[in-house]
Scaffold this active site. Structure first.
Site, PDB file in Angstrom:
ATOM      1  CB  SER A 290       3.276   1.115   5.860  1.00 43.50           C
ATOM      2  OG  SER A 290       2.105   0.988   6.584  1.00 43.50           O
TER       3      SER A 290
ATOM      4  CG  HIS B 133      -0.392   0.246   2.520  1.00 35.90           C
ATOM      5  ND1 HIS B 133      -0.134  -0.762   3.421  1.00 35.90           N
ATOM      6  CD2 HIS B 133      -0.007   1.390   3.135  1.00 35.90           C
ATOM      7  CE1 HIS B 133       0.374  -0.245   4.525  1.00 35.90           C
ATOM      8  NE2 HIS B 133       0.463   1.068   4.378  1.00 35.90           N
TER       9      HIS B 133
ATOM     10  CG  ASP C  16      -0.117  -4.093   2.608  1.00 34.63           C
ATOM     11  OD1 ASP C  16      -0.010  -3.577   1.488  1.00 34.63           O
ATOM     12  OD2 ASP C  16      -0.099  -3.439   3.670  1.00 34.63           O
TER      13      ASP C  16
END
Length: 472
Positions: A195, A92, A122
């Site tokens: 992230s 993402h 992810d």
């Protein structure tokens, strides 16, 4: 910085690494922590991207490469996975990017190529034109335990190489957003913009890739989750070697076992994965699995809940043989089968307790005579062909048109449900329903299988002690 509601909490997809307070909790003294940070920081990278403003296509007049809208934005972190230029991060972080940039601790910056991505986990693997990079050392995931202290280094809110600390709170956490990842839970405080970065143990080894947070505020006052290092490493290797990721597949839809259902199934406790559907032409169907089976162990590993099954199945290589220990008709059964390959069509119906709920719009059916299921409190009728198609029921089943006050209502049955099985017996007509009801033992708890909004569901039904009635 997407934010998705999850009941009272919210799932915040991160960008970069974690901002954790109380660095002194890492133990070993200030100098020991500082030495460790100095040792591992060169393997951590900052990732920025350029995305077309407002989602416009490349070449649109509004896309000006020199405008602020298309300037590189610092979105997250990652780490050097191998010395020959491979970098691992969250998918993402780089989703929808037309340009990706990786910046190292020594301030060198490279434009990166996307080698491949894997949306179910992810994760994304990047490649930069550099060699001799300081690759991060990966931990043995089997040695990771709750209570172990961890460090994170990254760029929360764009503040490069911030150092934070916490502990591993739990292992094997299942989240609705990713069914194939047994997340590590950590008390590390996570903030937007963080992230894809590594979570280190105190030996300087990567134990996980920071990914998500459950938060009521959208900030760091929540519970953070990281992708275990063994899952991340396996995905990275497949992306490097093949550009895609393959996962094992059985072709099952499962749900959790409640305490009342466990008693009816003669289980010592509520555990395992209760099979509600077996997909046609799947490995599970070929091996003889059927709705009503309760899988207690997968390849020797216990299943405390149904959510343990998808990541275990997904981690097995297609073609491998596995063993399922299950309960069928209150008897223990062992089944051996070959694992299949999860593809796009299989992914629509995963080996998961998160069976897809697809609302349907049914045309008005022709009038069919309704029948009353006596003391159970059910009003039923046969299915029309249109209803059968819309409910995705290939054969059998009766429609519940009313659920009166009684055992069925207390069990959770609803008007509109399609009743498929009662006490393990197929129900395909009102007459068949009467036959099955007549053989039920008063005072017993029996399983009921229904189809609800396109997804199968088991419920536990208590049979009343009063005299049973047929339809009238």
């Amino acid at each position: 910085m997407p934010l998705t509601s999850r009941g009272p909490a919210a799932v915040l997809l991160l960008c970069g690494l974690v901002l954790v307070s109380a660095c002194d909790r890492a133990g070993g003294g200030d100098d020991a922590v500082a030495d460790l940070v100095e040792q591992v920081s060169p393997s951590v990278v900052n990732i920025s991207t350029v995305s077309d403003p407002l989602g416009l296509p490349v070449g649109h007049p509004a896309v000006d490469e020199e405008s602020d809208l298309s300037a590189p934005q610092s979105l997250g972190s990652g780490f050097v996975w191998s010395a020959d230029g491979y970098v691992l991060t969250n998918y993402h972080v780089i989703r929808d990017a037309r340009e990706i940039f990786v910046r190292l601790l020594d301030r060198r910056q490279f434009e990166a190529t996307l080698v491949g991505h894997d949306e179910p986990s992810d994760l994304a693997l990047l490649r930069i034109d550099a060699t001799g990079l300081p690759a991060a050392r990966l931990a043995d995931a089997r040695l990771v335990r709750p209570g172990q202290q961890v460090l994170a280094i990254g760029s929360p809110f764009g503040f490069d190489y911030s150092v934070t600390a916490g502990i591993i709170s739990a292992k094997g956490r299942a989240l609705d957003s990713e069914q194939y990842v047994p997340f590590l839970q950590t008390d590390a405080a996570i903030n937007p913009g963080n992230s894809g970065g590594p979570l280190f143990n105190l030996r300087g080894e990567v134990v996980g890739v920071n990914s998500q947070i459950f938060s009521q505020t959208g900030g760091s006052t929540g519970v953070a989750f990281a992708i275990p290092v063994d899952v991340a490493d396996k995905v990275a290797r497949q992306l490097r070697d093949r550009g895609t990721v393959t996962r094992g597949w059985l072709g099952l839809v499962v749900q959790a076992v409640s305490r009342s259902q466990a008693r009816e199934l003669s289980l010592d406790k509520a555990e395992g994965a209760w099979v509600t559907d077996v997909l046609p032409d799947s490995p599970a169907e070929q091996a003889g699995l059927r709705a009503g089976d309760v899988i207690l162990r997968f390849n020797g590993q216990a299943l405390p809940s149904s959510r343990e099954l998808p990541p275990l199945v997904g981690s097995v290589d297609p073609g491998d043989m596995v063993t399922l220990d299950l309960v069928r008709d209150r008897r223990r059964v062992e089944i051996r089968l070959e694992v299949g390959t999860l593809d796009g069509s299989a992914a629509a119906r995963p080996d998961s307790d998160l069976a897809p709920l697809r609302p349907t719009v049914s045309p008005s059916p022709p009038p069919l005579q309704a029948e009353v299921g006596g003391a159970l409190g059910l009003v039923i009728r046969a299915l029309s062909p249109e209803e059968r198609r819309d409910a995705q029921v290939l054969s059998g089943g009766v429609r519940l048109t009313e659920v009166l006050d009684g055992p069925a209502l207390r069990a959770g049955l609803r008007p509109g449900d399609v009743l498929l099985q009662l006490n393990g017996q197929t129900v395909d007509s009102p007459d068949r329903f009467d036959e099955v009801v007549a053989r039920l033992t008063p005072g017993a708890t029996v399983p009921v299988l229904v189809q609800r909004r396109g997804a199968p569901l088991f419920l536990a039904l208590d049979i009343p002690l009063a005299e049973r009635q047929g339809r009238r």
